[in-house]
Design a protein around this motif. Structure first.
Motif, PDB file in Angstrom:
ATOM      1  N   VAL A  35      19.823  73.521  94.431  1.00 21.36           N
ATOM      2  CA  VAL A  35      20.915  74.241  93.864  1.00 21.36           C
ATOM      3  C   VAL A  35      22.156  73.587  94.887  1.00 21.36           C
ATOM      4  O   VAL A  35      23.162  72.989  94.090  1.00 21.36           O
ATOM      5  CB  VAL A  35      21.012  76.067  94.041  1.00 21.36           C
ATOM      6  N   LEU A  38      22.510  70.400  93.919  1.00 27.74           N
ATOM      7  CA  LEU A  38      22.807  69.914  92.688  1.00 27.74           C
ATOM      8  C   LEU A  38      24.018  70.532  91.974  1.00 27.74           C
ATOM      9  O   LEU A  38      24.790  69.483  92.056  1.00 27.74           O
ATOM     10  CB  LEU A  38      22.460  70.203  91.363  1.00 27.74           C
ATOM     11  N   ILE A  42      26.321  67.049  90.986  1.00 32.60           N
ATOM     12  CA  ILE A  42      27.152  67.121  89.901  1.00 32.60           C
ATOM     13  C   ILE A  42      28.164  68.388  89.450  1.00 32.60           C
ATOM     14  O   ILE A  42      28.966  67.663  88.700  1.00 32.60           O
ATOM     15  CB  ILE A  42      25.075  67.725  89.035  1.00 32.60           C
ATOM     16  N   PHE A  43      27.785  69.140  89.913  1.00 34.40           N
ATOM     17  CA  PHE A  43      28.153  70.130  88.930  1.00 34.40           C
ATOM     18  C   PHE A  43      30.252  70.169  89.666  1.00 34.40           C
ATOM     19  O   PHE A  43      31.075  70.290  88.608  1.00 34.40           O
ATOM     20  CB  PHE A  43      28.321  71.277  89.259  1.00 34.40           C
ATOM     21  N   LEU A  59      44.188  56.023  88.236  1.00 36.97           N
ATOM     22  CA  LEU A  59      43.112  56.341  89.718  1.00 36.97           C
ATOM     23  C   LEU A  59      44.476  55.324  91.162  1.00 36.97           C
ATOM     24  O   LEU A  59      43.698  55.547  92.169  1.00 36.97           O
ATOM     25  CB  LEU A  59      42.781  55.006  88.755  1.00 36.97           C
ATOM     26  N   PRO A  62      45.944  58.822  92.756  1.00 40.24           N
ATOM     27  CA  PRO A  62      45.278  59.992  92.464  1.00 40.24           C
ATOM     28  C   PRO A  62      46.030  61.174  92.858  1.00 40.24           C
ATOM     29  O   PRO A  62      45.607  62.688  92.203  1.00 40.24           O
ATOM     30  CB  PRO A  62      43.724  59.642  93.154  1.00 40.24           C
ATOM     31  N   LEU A 236      16.375  62.553  75.577  1.00 41.84           N
ATOM     32  CA  LEU A 236      16.920  61.840  76.972  1.00 41.84           C
ATOM     33  C   LEU A 236      17.464  60.849  76.778  1.00 41.84           C
ATOM     34  O   LEU A 236      17.867  60.067  77.653  1.00 41.84           O
ATOM     35  CB  LEU A 236      15.295  61.402  78.404  1.00 41.84           C
ATOM     36  N   ILE A 239      20.308  61.081  75.228  1.00 41.48           N
ATOM     37  CA  ILE A 239      21.489  60.614  76.293  1.00 41.48           C
ATOM     38  C   ILE A 239      21.943  59.317  77.690  1.00 41.48           C
ATOM     39  O   ILE A 239      23.303  58.444  77.298  1.00 41.48           O
ATOM     40  CB  ILE A 239      21.283  61.899  77.352  1.00 41.48           C
ATOM     41  N   PHE A 240      20.789  58.986  77.827  1.00 46.62           N
ATOM     42  CA  PHE A 240      20.795  57.438  78.314  1.00 46.62           C
ATOM     43  C   PHE A 240      21.939  56.580  77.698  1.00 46.62           C
ATOM     44  O   PHE A 240      22.094  55.521  78.214  1.00 46.62           O
ATOM     45  CB  PHE A 240      19.507  56.728  78.178  1.00 46.62           C
ATOM     46  N   ASN A 243      25.517  56.861  77.051  1.00 50.89           N
ATOM     47  CA  ASN A 243      26.511  57.019  78.265  1.00 50.89           C
ATOM     48  C   ASN A 243      25.685  54.968  78.704  1.00 50.89           C
ATOM     49  O   ASN A 243      25.866  55.132  79.916  1.00 50.89           O
ATOM     50  CB  ASN A 243      25.827  57.899  79.281  1.00 50.89           C
ATOM     51  N   ASN A 244      25.185  54.541  78.427  1.00 50.74           N
ATOM     52  CA  ASN A 244      24.701  53.629  78.673  1.00 50.74           C
ATOM     53  C   ASN A 244      25.690  52.476  78.998  1.00 50.74           C
ATOM     54  O   ASN A 244      26.640  52.303  78.087  1.00 50.74           O
ATOM     55  CB  ASN A 244      23.467  52.749  78.611  1.00 50.74           C
ATOM     56  N   PHE A 245      25.740  52.018  79.939  1.00 52.98           N
ATOM     57  CA  PHE A 245      27.512  50.941  80.119  1.00 52.98           C
ATOM     58  C   PHE A 245      27.191  49.791  81.133  1.00 52.98           C
ATOM     59  O   PHE A 245      27.747  48.458  80.524  1.00 52.98           O
ATOM     60  CB  PHE A 245      27.784  52.087  82.088  1.00 52.98           C
ATOM     61  N   TYR A 268      35.190  53.083  81.455  1.00 50.67           N
ATOM     62  CA  TYR A 268      35.614  51.694  82.774  1.00 50.67           C
ATOM     63  C   TYR A 268      36.581  51.188  82.324  1.00 50.67           C
ATOM     64  O   TYR A 268      37.548  51.334  83.539  1.00 50.67           O
ATOM     65  CB  TYR A 268      34.283  51.170  82.710  1.00 50.67           C
ATOM     66  N   LEU A 292      26.238  68.233  75.389  1.00 53.91           N
ATOM     67  CA  LEU A 292      25.648  68.800  74.472  1.00 53.91           C
ATOM     68  C   LEU A 292      25.353  69.470  73.281  1.00 53.91           C
ATOM     69  O   LEU A 292      24.370  70.196  73.444  1.00 53.91           O
ATOM     70  CB  LEU A 292      26.617  70.198  75.636  1.00 53.91           C
ATOM     71  N   THR A 295      22.010  68.202  71.955  1.00 48.60           N
ATOM     72  CA  THR A 295      20.596  68.561  73.061  1.00 48.60           C
ATOM     73  C   THR A 295      20.968  69.638  72.592  1.00 48.60           C
ATOM     74  O   THR A 295      19.258  70.124  72.263  1.00 48.60           O
ATOM     75  CB  THR A 295      21.232  68.607  74.496  1.00 48.60           C
TER      76      THR A 295
END
Lengths: 305, 472
Positions: A35, A38, A42-43, A59, A62, A236, A239-240, A243-245, A268, A292, A295
């Protein structure tokens, strides 16, 4: 009366929370490192990204942040490139995931058959999925190269039009969809095949005895029992893909004429080319919210089903 | 026995929700988590170790090189051949060790990865020094990521030998921020055997260039010309800037505390017309319209493979005679050594000789806690002794050396004009170039695909670039 009810509810939740903590403290202690990890990777970045969506921040500087409220989101409404990128992202996701699912299902049905050479075929079918994305992009770029690309050599032999297909405004987007499909179909197939293999043979026998044909057996025996795996795969991959770049950026850079620009590449460019971190973060938040919502709604619908 | 109490049910739901949330976040972060990317992540588009705009997907995914050491240097300008790269790293490290007694760790990056990594993480103090391209230098100055090194540099025994224009390119507002190790100017590389056969001299003006291109198209079995038109390709931007520099010393000039656009809309339209519209989208294009949207990955190898008669390129191409992109190494050597020659880029009406000057800087991280050692890494990377040694492994980078003690690797008379081309080069102004690039690409592509009149595109670009004046 209402206060009493509220107090008793609070007390009950308090009790539940206490028992929640006391009963399985060892279990929670064991997952604590994960946790914390993560939370760190992540959080925190996610929360920082959400915070930045309400700031004007560059950028290059910052440290100099200015709170701008919802201005970044308002800017998106008037940003034609954002609208195009959003539409193309949704279209790419919808097309790629549905085609992948259908072809993956078909391939799973083939792989499930106990035919000679099937084990080798199963292994070979995974090649596209395990290839690094950059290798896949180079392969595709080579294949559609004008003059010496194998795809164009075949088309030329058939008397059809040849060109550098990634540079063709009409064909670049379908090619991006094709690359997603080519890459991910084996993953769907293996996952769906595993789900199909877990269905007891007796159920098919029972269906046969009841007079069900192949299509009915697939509809009433196979499909319901692979729905959970299907849901996971679809969630999955939505989402992939959304978000794919790398696939777009490496193959077309978002061109030609912006026809393959998707949200990930636009975010980007906004962050790293125009240095507008706050605006880029706000687009990231929109992507997060959309995913979100998708999903949650999809999982709920699946639960109800 | 399974616990089916309501408490247990809520806990399960809680853990499920937590797992789902983490799963979504992880999937979102991974972008495409389907299958291994082979480790180090995909390399993105960079400015190109070859002076071109990219090393897409080559073997420089970051984190390849170096010995373990105390001082960290990031470098995207190392040779692409593994053995040559190791030799170069060893040479630089050895010089560093000799000067400081410390060890240097050199990590190999693509330009884009190094740039994004340094812009986002440079403030942590790593790396201690970094190699880059000129546009990066400007960004790093703007971001306060690099520190002036004038005093330390002037104390170097070899400092006075650097070519003056390259030191100017490393300076901003009287402060020196980097030392150069390689430089070049973009010239017109052409097949002199093709032009000889047609009885033509190399073109001086854009009209002559287009006329010769059309003659080649009708008379010869070879594509007359190609330039880079890929969306986001840095090489395409550099080629366009070369033509801009034929009309102005700088796209933006400093006015007081700000910057002012120093070119008119008509000239921007003229450049679009002569070098993009006429080349790709007119009724008589001199490039192959089926190659629109391609970058250096097509431009350079197609020339080397003998399929193009003219390109705009730097001297690095001369050492590219093998690899998967090259059909026949012997034929490539013949094309480059015997059939090619170099001249200044053609210019449109009202212009003169001029080109984009590529000089690669090596800089010190201002946030490093060992900036003195960081400077020593810069000094080692840019010392004439090291340059003289490593030019053996990368001769294309040292055709027009940036230091008087470094011998030119030029050994072919046909390529000698690169020295003159280098002298007409102009360095990028010290502004943040990202927004300028983003204004250029879509309009350039609209012209190339015949979607917009070149002069209207020039007007739009002029207006958009003027709008950027306050943000640069």
């Amino acid at each position: 009366m209402a206060t009493n009810t509220s107090q008793s509810r609070t007390a009950r939740y308090g009790e539940e929370f206490k028992s929640f903590l006391s009963e399985t403290w060892l279990g929670y202690a064991l997952i604590l490192p994960a946790v914390i990890l993560l939370a760190a990777i992540i959080f925190y970045p996610t929360l920082r990204g959400v915070q930045m969506a309400f700031l004007e921040v560059s950028l290059l500087q910052p440290g100099q942040e200015e709170l701008v409220g919802l201005e970044n989101f308002a800017e998106m409404v008037n940003d034609a490139v954002f609208r195009t990128a959003l539409w193309q992202t949704v279209l790419l996701t919808a097309l790629a995931v549905s085609i992948q699912y259908l072809l993956g299902m078909a391939l799973a049905l083939v792989l499930k058959e106990k035919l000679p050479g099937m084990r080798i075929f199963r292994s070979l079918s995974m090649v596209s999925w395990v290839l690094p994305i950059i290798v896949m992009v180079i392969l595709f770029r080579f294949m559609v190269q004008n003059g010496f690309g194998p795809a164009n050599i075949v088309l030329d032999a058939l008397g059809l039009e040849t060109t550098y297909w990634f540079g063709d405004p009409e064909m670049a987007f379908p090619l991006i969809v094709l690359m997603h499909v080519w890459r991910n179909v084996p993953f769907y197939a293996i996952a769906l095949m595993a789900a199909m293999n877990s269905i007891p043979e007796t159920q098919y026998e029972a269906a046969r005895l009841d007079g069900a044909g192949a299509l009915q057996r697939f509809r009433h025996v196979t499909l319901p029992q692979i729905s959970y795996v299907s849901m996971i795969m679809i969630v999955l991959h939505v989402i992939f893909t959304f978000n794919n770049f790398e696939i777009v950026y490496l193959s077309t850079g978002g061109g030609p004429l912006g026809n393959t620009e998707v949200l990930a590449t636009y975010v980007y460019k906004t962050a790293f080319e125009t240095y507008a971190l706050g605006y880029a973060a706000s687009m990231g938040v929109v992507m997060l919210v959309l995913m979100l919502v998708f999903t949650t709604v999809y999982v709920k619908l699946e639960d109800m089903d | 026995m399974p616990d089916s109490s309501p408490d247990s049910f809520r806990r399960r739901k809680f853990v499920q929700s937590l797992g789902l949330g983490a799963g979504i976040a992880l999937a979102g972060c991974s972008g495409d988590g389907d299958g291994g990317d082979g480790g180090g992540g995909d390399s993105l588009e960079g400015d190109g170790g070859d002076g071109g705009d990219s090393l897409e997907g080559t073997d420089t995914d970051g984190g390849n090189g170096g010995s373990g050491g105390d001082v960290l240097h990031w470098d995207a300008g190392l040779p692409s051949d593994e053995q040559d790269r190791e030799n170069t790293i060893a040479e630089i490290s050895s010089m560093f060790e000799e000067r400081t007694g410390e060890t240097l760790q050199i990590t190999d990056f693509t330009y884009e990865d190094a740039r994004s990594g340094f812009l986002t993480g440079g403030r942590s103090g790593d790396p201690d020094s970094i190699e880059g391209v000129l546009s990066h230098l400007t960004e790093y100055i703007e971001a306060d990521l690099i520190e002036p090194i004038g005093d330390k540099a002037e104390a170097l025994e070899w400092f006075d030998g650097y070519v003056e224009s390259t030191i100017d390119a490393m300076s901003y507002q009287g402060e020196l921020y980097a030392l150069p190790y390689t430089g070049n100017g973009r010239g017109l590389i052409y097949r002199h055997d093709v032009l000889d056969e047609l009885g033509q001299d190399p073109p001086e003006t854009a009209d002559e260039f287009l006329e010769i291109g059309r003659l080649i198209k009708t008379e010869m079995d070879i594509t007359p010309f190609h330039n880079c038109t890929k969306d986001g390709g840095v090489r395409g931007f550099q080629e366009w800037m070369s033509h801009v520099y034929q009309h102005t010393d700088n796209l933006y000039v400093q006015e007081g505390d700000g910057w002012s656009l120093d070119i008119d809309a008509e000239t921007l339209g003229l450049i679009f017309d002569k070098f993009y519209y006429q080349v790709w989208a007119s009724e008589e294009p001199i490039a192959d319209p089926d190659q629109r949207g391609t970058g250096w990955q097509v431009n350079d190898p197609e020339y080397i493979n003998g399929n193009l008669a003219m390109i705009e390129c730097g001297p690095w191409i001369r050492s590219w005679t093998s690899g998967p992109e090259i059909d026949d190494s012997d034929a490539a050597v013949a094309v480059l050594d015997e059939q090619s020659a170099v001249d200044h880029l053609p210019y449109a009406e009202g212009g003169q000789r001029g080109t984009y000057l590529e000089v690669k800087p090596v800089m010190v991280n201002a946030h490093s806690d060992q900036t003195d050692l960081g400077f020593e890494a810069v000094a080692s990377r840019t010392s004439p002794d090291v340059m003289n040694t490593i030019q053996e492994w990368e001769p294309g980078e040292y055709i027009t050396p940036v230091h008087e003690d470094v011998e030119s690797t030029l050994d072919n008379e046909n390529w000698m004009p690169f020295t003159d081309v280098f002298e007409t080069g102009r360095a990028l102004a010290k502004i943040s170039w990202g927004p300028v690039r983003q204004e250029f690409y879509p309009l350039m592509q609209e012209v190339v695909y015949g979607e917009t009149d070149p002069y209207e595109a020039g007007e739009s670009l002029h207006s958009n670039l003027q709008d950027l004046e306050g943000d640069l």
